[in-house]
Design an enzyme around this catalytic site. Sequence first.
Site, PDB file in Angstrom:
ATOM      1  CD  GLU A 415      46.737  83.259  23.905  1.00  0.00           C
ATOM      2  OE1 GLU A 415      46.176  83.148  22.807  1.00  0.00           O
ATOM      3  OE2 GLU A 415      47.626  82.485  24.302  1.00  0.00           O
TER       4      GLU A 415
HETATM    5  C1  BMA Z   1      46.703  79.201  23.816  1.00  0.00           C
HETATM    6  C2  BMA Z   1      45.290  79.142  24.332  1.00  0.00           C
HETATM    7  C3  BMA Z   1      44.314  78.638  23.347  1.00  0.00           C
HETATM    8  C4  BMA Z   1      44.887  77.654  22.385  1.00  0.00           C
HETATM    9  C5  BMA Z   1      46.276  77.241  22.734  1.00  0.00           C
HETATM   10  C6  BMA Z   1      46.920  76.371  21.727  1.00  0.00           C
HETATM   11  O1  BMA Z   1      47.168  80.437  23.563  1.00  0.00           O
HETATM   12  O2  BMA Z   1      44.919  80.323  24.929  1.00  0.00           O
HETATM   13  O3  BMA Z   1      43.743  79.702  22.651  1.00  0.00           O
HETATM   14  O4  BMA Z   1      44.083  76.572  22.260  1.00  0.00           O
HETATM   15  O5  BMA Z   1      47.026  78.374  22.852  1.00  0.00           O
HETATM   16  O6  BMA Z   1      47.117  77.041  20.519  1.00  0.00           O
END
Ligand code: BMA
Length: 822
Positions: A415
Amino acid sequence: MTIPARQRQGLDGSWEFRAPPRFSNWLAAAVPGCVHVDLRRNGLIDDPFWGCNELKLGWIEQTDFVYRRAFQLDPELLRLEHVELVAEGLDTVTEVRLNERLVARTENMFVEYRFDVKSFLRPGENVIEILFLNSHDYIASRLRKNHFREWNDPVGGCSLIRKQQSSFGWDWGPRLPTCGIYRAIYLEGWERARLAGLTVSQEQPDELRIRPWIEGGVRSRDAVMFSLLFDGQVVAQSRSRAIRLKDPQIWWPNGLGGQPRYTLVAELKDGSRLVDRTEKRVGFRTVKLECRRDRFGQSFGFIVNGRRIFAKGVNWVPGHSFPSEVSAATYRFLLLSARRANMNMIRVWGGGIYEPDLFYNLCDELGLLVWQDFMFACSLYPGREYRSLYAPEFIYQQRRLEHHPALALWCGNNEIELIPELRLSPMHLAKYHFVFRKLIPTILRRGGSSLPYWCSSPHKPVRCVRGSGKDSGDTHDWSVWHEMKPLEHFQTTNHRFVSEFGMQSYPHPEVALTFCDPEDLNIFSRPMENHQKHAGGNSRILEYLGRRYPFPRDYAALSYLSQIHQAYAIRSGVEHWRTAMRGCSGTLFWQLNDCWPVASWSSIDFGGRWKALQYDARRFFAPVLVVAKLNGRVTAGKGNYYQNTISGAEIVVASDLVEQLEFELRLAIFHLGRSEPLADTVQPDGVGYGEVTRVLSIDLSKLIQKHGAANLLLRLEVRHERELLSENTVLCDLPKFISWRKSPIETSIQPCSPRKFRIDLKTALPQYQVFLDLPGVKHELTDNFFEVWPDQIRSTELSLDCDLEVADLRERLKIFSIADAI
Ligand code: BMA
């Protein structure tokens, strides 16, 4: 065969530790392990997972700890040319001393360290001491005023240290950054040369390319002899860097074939003398990532052994807040759970750790392709200035992992490309490019990788206008949950591959009671708030529940409803992406497991209890999937007036069974208050690999008019020669508007084999989302959270890990359905 002169002396086991001036006495410690576990064992801290204890432990990340042990040196070792101290995992900033002399400093928990220590050792007793410098000061000394704040670290700065990012706090994990020797530590002696590693890569179906990494004096190109063994028999040998086998047995992901593996033995010779020997378990398979322009944008799909696959799986986070505490049994259980739920891919997410060899061996054995992130997540990271920390990590991990047949993709990070500041700051963009577009791919290429590299998850190589019906790359779809869009949002998407999407649920009451007292079993109590790490998490769960479900009567009911809602949410995404024919090639939901007991997106509670989602994953990821696409929906507009426009459905069947399938679809329409179906149709049809077939179109308007939408339940079954391949239950109204009728569920329990029982369930009226529970007894069920229909006996198998009489079992067995939640 001469025994090669590589010798080891283990240094795991009993150590001592202290933290002057806080405590100067040496206390017992265990290695591998970590300081939180050692402090707890010595009674110096309370259980970090209980209540709000986490909040009292902040001092640990600000404290330096010293670990030491004495050992009698194996005299054989000193006779060898090289003696190295090998630490497979040091967490994180350390000074390593032998006999009071500084050997080295370390600052990366993601590499194996090897130090030449021959000149530090002496015959007889030696003392090894490792000083763990606290991560707080390390970060503080590197923090600049304009440091970019991480998305999840509540204090800030974790991206400046090569340490598990989620240990600094995440939206499902506590902030408990620990320190310690978290993997094996030993002395290793060798003569002349050493086989430091083997990279095995594959581009041809019948050929493995091998790159040996040799350290020391023997350099001749053909000094290494490779042998390939199957079932203990040598099937091929080669001195070149390619080993070819006619008609090898092919390794396939789960569901598509078997997982045969070969043993590759490499022998390093100096003339006729065997100097070193190493072996790896390998498999024959090719993996490609196909990204091709098409009418929907650009595809993103895995081609394994020439076959396009639909990836079905999940995201993996560390199995415990303290990485040393995940037992082999837990790894096996969790990964086996993934296989049992018909998954074929698991993503090792970039905010955790590179998992131990055992994890990847299990994935090889179980047919779980691994999407491997490098450990970077949700933050802007240092660039070239950290090159000397990054490069050894990338080199080490590639050499350690590339040979696993399960490994399918190297991915740069999690991300980071979603961070708006990345595009706004040329400085950050340059750092990003250096690490993820240059350094990692160069290292992988130089290391002989044949695997695809994807610079980030998600990543969009081709920009497609939102809403144009076109898409590219992989997607993290958090419109549901983070943006709180309705679940129907999924049906409006054309994602090419969904590598994250999720919905939270609450832990089972027994799991919650491992961190709070019964009187705190209320999601707004302090201990429970501390076990909900997403600031808006509780309100989101309640909001989503309120849209669909009745108000729960207590915590047990809330946990149950949140779990069946979570399963429904993930199912609605998977049903769409598996059947939309929009060129989607995979879905990995967020997340399989937890690192502590918590309200989260996991499908398996901490401790191993399957939530409703894990049981349902087994059904929606089954090779054959039957889906009803409803015409119409239930909505509420201005004034909260609800409107139900459901009038019929299209029934479709998707398959990724390798063979063409002839099947029978059976559709039964039930009235909630009757034991006979109102309608019952059987329709034969067929479906091929990777295909979706529209089998039936039904008009429900007359039945809805006559009986009311809230009274109708549709049961779909796909069978091949009586074997049930897929089933689905469809409601024609929101569960909160349905008057659920409770009808007693009769059970018959038969012992099958020691500690295994078959449970048959019978009822007079349809019972929705029946949940079998055995409070206080560790158990596993093959199926749970299912419907019990009046015209069928429903069976599930129960395994226990203790002895229990049938009468006792009957007494303890609790059966819960949606009618009990209200
Ligand atoms: C996603 C993951 C984590 C996170 C999850 C829930 O984007 O990459 O960073 O724990 O969302 O928010």
